[in-house]
Structures are given as structure tokens and as C-alpha cells.
Scaffold this motif. Structure first.
Motif, PDB file in Angstrom:
ATOM      1  N   ARG A 131      22.624  71.321  55.265  1.00  0.00           N
ATOM      2  CA  ARG A 131      23.705  70.337  55.225  1.00  0.00           C
ATOM      3  C   ARG A 131      25.012  71.032  54.855  1.00  0.00           C
ATOM      4  O   ARG A 131      25.384  71.114  53.687  1.00  0.00           O
ATOM      5  CB  ARG A 131      23.386  69.245  54.208  1.00  0.00           C
ATOM      6  CG  ARG A 131      22.156  68.407  54.548  1.00  0.00           C
ATOM      7  CD  ARG A 131      21.766  67.544  53.374  1.00  0.00           C
ATOM      8  NE  ARG A 131      20.677  66.616  53.700  1.00  0.00           N
ATOM      9  CZ  ARG A 131      19.980  65.941  52.778  1.00  0.00           C
ATOM     10  NH1 ARG A 131      20.269  66.098  51.484  1.00  0.00           N
ATOM     11  NH2 ARG A 131      19.007  65.129  53.137  1.00  0.00           N
ATOM     12  N   PRO A 132      25.721  71.572  55.829  1.00  0.00           N
ATOM     13  CA  PRO A 132      26.955  72.292  55.526  1.00  0.00           C
ATOM     14  C   PRO A 132      28.092  71.348  55.148  1.00  0.00           C
ATOM     15  O   PRO A 132      28.155  70.207  55.609  1.00  0.00           O
ATOM     16  CB  PRO A 132      27.284  73.044  56.814  1.00  0.00           C
ATOM     17  CG  PRO A 132      26.330  72.559  57.839  1.00  0.00           C
ATOM     18  CD  PRO A 132      25.400  71.578  57.247  1.00  0.00           C
ATOM     19  N   ALA A 133      28.990  71.876  54.320  1.00  0.00           N
ATOM     20  CA  ALA A 133      30.307  71.267  54.190  1.00  0.00           C
ATOM     21  C   ALA A 133      31.057  71.535  55.495  1.00  0.00           C
ATOM     22  O   ALA A 133      30.502  72.077  56.449  1.00  0.00           O
ATOM     23  CB  ALA A 133      31.033  71.873  52.990  1.00  0.00           C
ATOM     24  N   ALA A 134      32.300  71.160  55.555  1.00  0.00           N
ATOM     25  CA  ALA A 134      33.083  71.408  56.768  1.00  0.00           C
ATOM     26  C   ALA A 134      33.065  72.886  57.116  1.00  0.00           C
ATOM     27  O   ALA A 134      33.101  73.748  56.237  1.00  0.00           O
ATOM     28  CB  ALA A 134      34.522  70.932  56.552  1.00  0.00           C
ATOM     29  N   PHE A 135      32.992  73.188  58.411  1.00  0.00           N
ATOM     30  CA  PHE A 135      32.947  74.575  58.868  1.00  0.00           C
ATOM     31  C   PHE A 135      34.348  75.191  58.889  1.00  0.00           C
ATOM     32  O   PHE A 135      35.323  74.549  59.277  1.00  0.00           O
ATOM     33  CB  PHE A 135      32.369  74.649  60.281  1.00  0.00           C
ATOM     34  CG  PHE A 135      30.899  74.411  60.356  1.00  0.00           C
ATOM     35  CD1 PHE A 135      30.012  75.317  59.812  1.00  0.00           C
ATOM     36  CD2 PHE A 135      30.405  73.284  60.994  1.00  0.00           C
ATOM     37  CE1 PHE A 135      28.640  75.106  59.890  1.00  0.00           C
ATOM     38  CE2 PHE A 135      29.039  73.058  61.078  1.00  0.00           C
ATOM     39  CZ  PHE A 135      28.152  73.977  60.524  1.00  0.00           C
ATOM     40  N   MET A 136      34.431  76.454  58.527  1.00  0.00           N
ATOM     41  CA  MET A 136      35.680  77.190  58.693  1.00  0.00           C
ATOM     42  C   MET A 136      36.129  77.183  60.148  1.00  0.00           C
ATOM     43  O   MET A 136      37.327  77.140  60.448  1.00  0.00           O
ATOM     44  CB  MET A 136      35.511  78.631  58.205  1.00  0.00           C
ATOM     45  CG  MET A 136      35.278  78.760  56.713  1.00  0.00           C
ATOM     46  SD  MET A 136      35.039  80.480  56.213  1.00  0.00           S
ATOM     47  CE  MET A 136      34.674  80.269  54.465  1.00  0.00           C
ATOM     48  N   SER A 137      35.190  77.200  61.049  1.00  0.00           N
ATOM     49  CA  SER A 137      35.512  77.249  62.481  1.00  0.00           C
ATOM     50  C   SER A 137      36.188  75.980  62.982  1.00  0.00           C
ATOM     51  O   SER A 137      36.776  75.982  64.069  1.00  0.00           O
ATOM     52  CB  SER A 137      34.242  77.522  63.294  1.00  0.00           C
ATOM     53  OG  SER A 137      33.228  76.590  62.961  1.00  0.00           O
ATOM     54  N   ASN A 138      36.150  74.885  62.197  1.00  0.00           N
ATOM     55  CA  ASN A 138      36.906  73.694  62.598  1.00  0.00           C
ATOM     56  C   ASN A 138      38.401  73.990  62.669  1.00  0.00           C
ATOM     57  O   ASN A 138      39.151  73.285  63.362  1.00  0.00           O
ATOM     58  CB  ASN A 138      36.664  72.552  61.611  1.00  0.00           C
ATOM     59  CG  ASN A 138      35.246  72.012  61.682  1.00  0.00           C
ATOM     60  OD1 ASN A 138      34.489  72.345  62.585  1.00  0.00           O
ATOM     61  ND2 ASN A 138      34.879  71.195  60.718  1.00  0.00           N
ATOM     62  N   THR A 139      38.830  75.031  61.973  1.00  0.00           N
ATOM     63  CA  THR A 139      40.234  75.447  62.011  1.00  0.00           C
ATOM     64  C   THR A 139      40.664  75.813  63.427  1.00  0.00           C
ATOM     65  O   THR A 139      41.852  75.724  63.768  1.00  0.00           O
ATOM     66  CB  THR A 139      40.448  76.652  61.064  1.00  0.00           C
ATOM     67  OG1 THR A 139      39.936  76.311  59.770  1.00  0.00           O
ATOM     68  CG2 THR A 139      41.913  77.027  60.933  1.00  0.00           C
ATOM     69  N   LEU A 140      39.724  76.217  64.266  1.00  0.00           N
ATOM     70  CA  LEU A 140      40.065  76.569  65.646  1.00  0.00           C
ATOM     71  C   LEU A 140      40.655  75.390  66.408  1.00  0.00           C
ATOM     72  O   LEU A 140      41.337  75.583  67.415  1.00  0.00           O
ATOM     73  CB  LEU A 140      38.825  77.101  66.369  1.00  0.00           C
ATOM     74  CG  LEU A 140      38.230  78.402  65.799  1.00  0.00           C
ATOM     75  CD1 LEU A 140      36.894  78.706  66.455  1.00  0.00           C
ATOM     76  CD2 LEU A 140      39.199  79.560  65.986  1.00  0.00           C
ATOM     77  N   GLN A 141      40.421  74.163  65.934  1.00  0.00           N
ATOM     78  CA  GLN A 141      41.000  72.986  66.574  1.00  0.00           C
ATOM     79  C   GLN A 141      42.527  72.977  66.443  1.00  0.00           C
ATOM     80  O   GLN A 141      43.203  72.234  67.170  1.00  0.00           O
ATOM     81  CB  GLN A 141      40.415  71.721  65.957  1.00  0.00           C
ATOM     82  CG  GLN A 141      38.919  71.575  66.171  1.00  0.00           C
ATOM     83  CD  GLN A 141      38.302  70.469  65.318  1.00  0.00           C
ATOM     84  OE1 GLN A 141      38.994  69.801  64.554  1.00  0.00           O
ATOM     85  NE2 GLN A 141      37.000  70.286  65.450  1.00  0.00           N
TER      86      GLN A 141
END
Length: 281
Positions: A131-141
Motif C-alpha cells: 500500500r504505497p503512499a503517493a508515488f514520486m513518479s506522479n510528479t511526471l504529470q
């Protein structure tokens, strides 16, 4: 044999590379034969979970399965995968869900992830839920607005999240797949520090060496932007509601889980940015 669903995503890609590097030949599912060629050493099943029989082709003979599903079709896909897991007697499942599935579930987005966990448990497989917290990769948005106008538009700009590197989630998954005694439970996975979107934008600006304007977008604006891309309104509403929760246990509180399971500290957001900065130039 390990089957990987979500093999070309931000978590699945490093997991497949890690498995291959250790001498395992995973079987991956992908719609795109070109992407399959980017995973040398893996056996590819070409298709998707909407194709009848595709899940059976992928999971037949598998000892373990790693599963990532996402988007508005995730619930339907999880039902298809879970049914195939049961039919083929897959012994071990590692499934990426979300901190939104932490009980008590508080919104429809979390309920979808919790229902997926229940479906996999019902198969009789030895199940582990990441169950991850928000992904760092969401920054790519932020790519388009950063490269186009040096601006970041993000709702809930002052809500802290201990964002996690997808590579760390992949490494935890590999450890659990290699060591089944670590499984059979749910793990909340976070990065080493809690950062608001505004703070992450500031870090990105420092990495780029130029100023960025942060706009704390109203949820209504974010909703319109997502539904304009074709996402179903009900899915968008559930996602935004989940993202707005301020309970630190739902991803805002850094936890030692990644270190405990991998033996090394989780990656920092600054280090992740250094590896992806060219996307924003």
C-alpha cells in the motif's frame, strides 16, 4: 515461474529488470510487442485483460504473480485476474493497492482497492498487499505545464505526503517474492520525508535551476481537467476525495517499512528528481 501484470509501468519495469538480473525469467503481459522487446529475458504474453483468456494464458503454470492495476477499469481487471489465480492455483500473489485501502476505508477509491484485496484473499493464495503512499513518479504529470509555462498546477498543494520511489516498491515486491515468509500481510510503503506538492515543486525548481510558479488548483479545476481527458466523473470524484484526506497515517507519515524489508533506506525525492530531471527541461 513469476507472472507480472503491469510489467511496463513505473513499478513493474524495475521489478522485471531485477528478476531477470537474478536469473529469473518472468512472464509479462503487455499490449505492445515493442515494449516486450525492452524486457530481454522475460517471456511475453501479448494482449490485455479485456481479451478473453489472456489472464489464463499469463497465469497458467505460474507459481507467483505480481499485480498492478490502475485507472477506472482496475476493479474489473482485478476480478478477472483473481478468478484466473484461483483457476490455476497460483500459490503467491503480491498486489499493489493503496494507502486508501487502510481500514476504516473512507471513500469509494479506497473501497475499490479494499475489494481487490478481498478478491485475492478469496483465491486461497498467499497474498501480500503493498500500500504505497503517493508515488514520486506522479510528479511526471507536471511535465507539460513545467516545460510549457514554468508552472505547476496541483490541488491540495499544502497536504503533505511521504511520496515513495516506485523503484523501492519494486524492490520490496522482489524481496517478498523471493522470501514468502515476508508475505501474507499488508505493508504501507513511504519515502523518507513528508513533502507537500508545493515543496516538491520548489525542489524541482532548484533541480532545474530556474523558478517555477506553483498554483494550488481548486479541486473543481482538477476535476474538469481529468474528466476532459475522458476519465469517468465518478472515478475522478473518488480519486480527488481520497487525495484530500489529511490523516497522516494515509501516506503523510514516513514509515521504516522500506528499510525494514530491503535493508537500505528508501530513496529521497531529491535523488529521484536527479534521475528524471531531463523530462522537465
Amino acid at each position: 515461474m513469476i507472472a507480472v501484470i503491469g510489467a511496463t509501468g513505473n513499478v513493474g519495469r524495475p521489478l522485471v529488470a531485477s528478476l531477470v538480473a537474478r536469473g529469473t525469467r518472468p512472464r509479462i503481459l503487455t499490449r505492445d510487442p515493442a515494449r516486450a522487446r525492452r524486457a530481454p529475458g522475460a517471456e511475453a504474453v501479448i494482449g490485455d485483460l479485456d481479451t478473453p483468456g489472456c489472464a489464463d494464458e499469463l497465469l497458467a503454470g505460474a507459481d507467483a504473480a505480481f499485480v498492478v492495476t490502475a485507472g477506472p477499469d482496475a476493479a474489473a481487471h482485478d476480478r478477472v485476474i483473481a478468478a484466473a489465480v484461483a483457476r490455476h492455483g497460483v500459490r503467491q500473489v503480491v498486489k499493489v493497492t493503496s494507502v486508501a485501502a487502510l481500514p476504516p476505508v473512507q471513500d469509494a477509491y479506497g473501497a475499490t482497492h479494499a475489494a481487490a484485496e478481498t478478491a485475492y484473499l478469496a483465491t486461497g493464495a498467499h497474498c501480500t498487499f503493498l500500500r504505497p503512499a503517493a508515488f514520486m513518479s506522479n510528479t511526471l504529470q507536471w511535465h507539460w505545464s513545467v516545460t510549457g509555462s514554468s508552472t505547476v498546477h496541483q490541488p491540495f498543494g499544502d497536504l503533505p505526503q511521504a511520496v515513495v520511489d516506485p523503484a523501492d516498491v519494486a524492490e520490496v515486491a522482489r524481496r517478498v517474492l523471493d522470501t514468502p515468509r515476508l508475505g501474507g500481510r499488508a505493508y504501507t510503503l513511504t519515502g523518507p520525508e513528508s513533502l507537500t506538492p508545493r515543496q516538491r515543486a520548489h525542489r524541482l525548481a532548484a533541480t532545474l535551476g530556474r523558478p517555477l510558479t506553483f498554483v494550488d488548483a481548486p479541486p473543481e479545476q482538477a476535476r474538469r481537467a481529468m474528466t476532459d481527458t475522458g476519465l469517468p466523473p465518478a472515478y475522478v470524484d473518488a480519486l480527488l476525495t481520497s487525495q484530500s484526506h489529511r490523516d497522516p497515517i494515509r501516506g503523510g507519515l514516513p514509515l521504516p517499512t522500506v528499510h525494514d524489508l530491503t535493508g537500505r533506506p528508501p530513496g529521497t525525492f531529491t535523488a529521484w528528481l536527479a534521475g528524471h530531471v531531463e523530462v522537465f527541461r
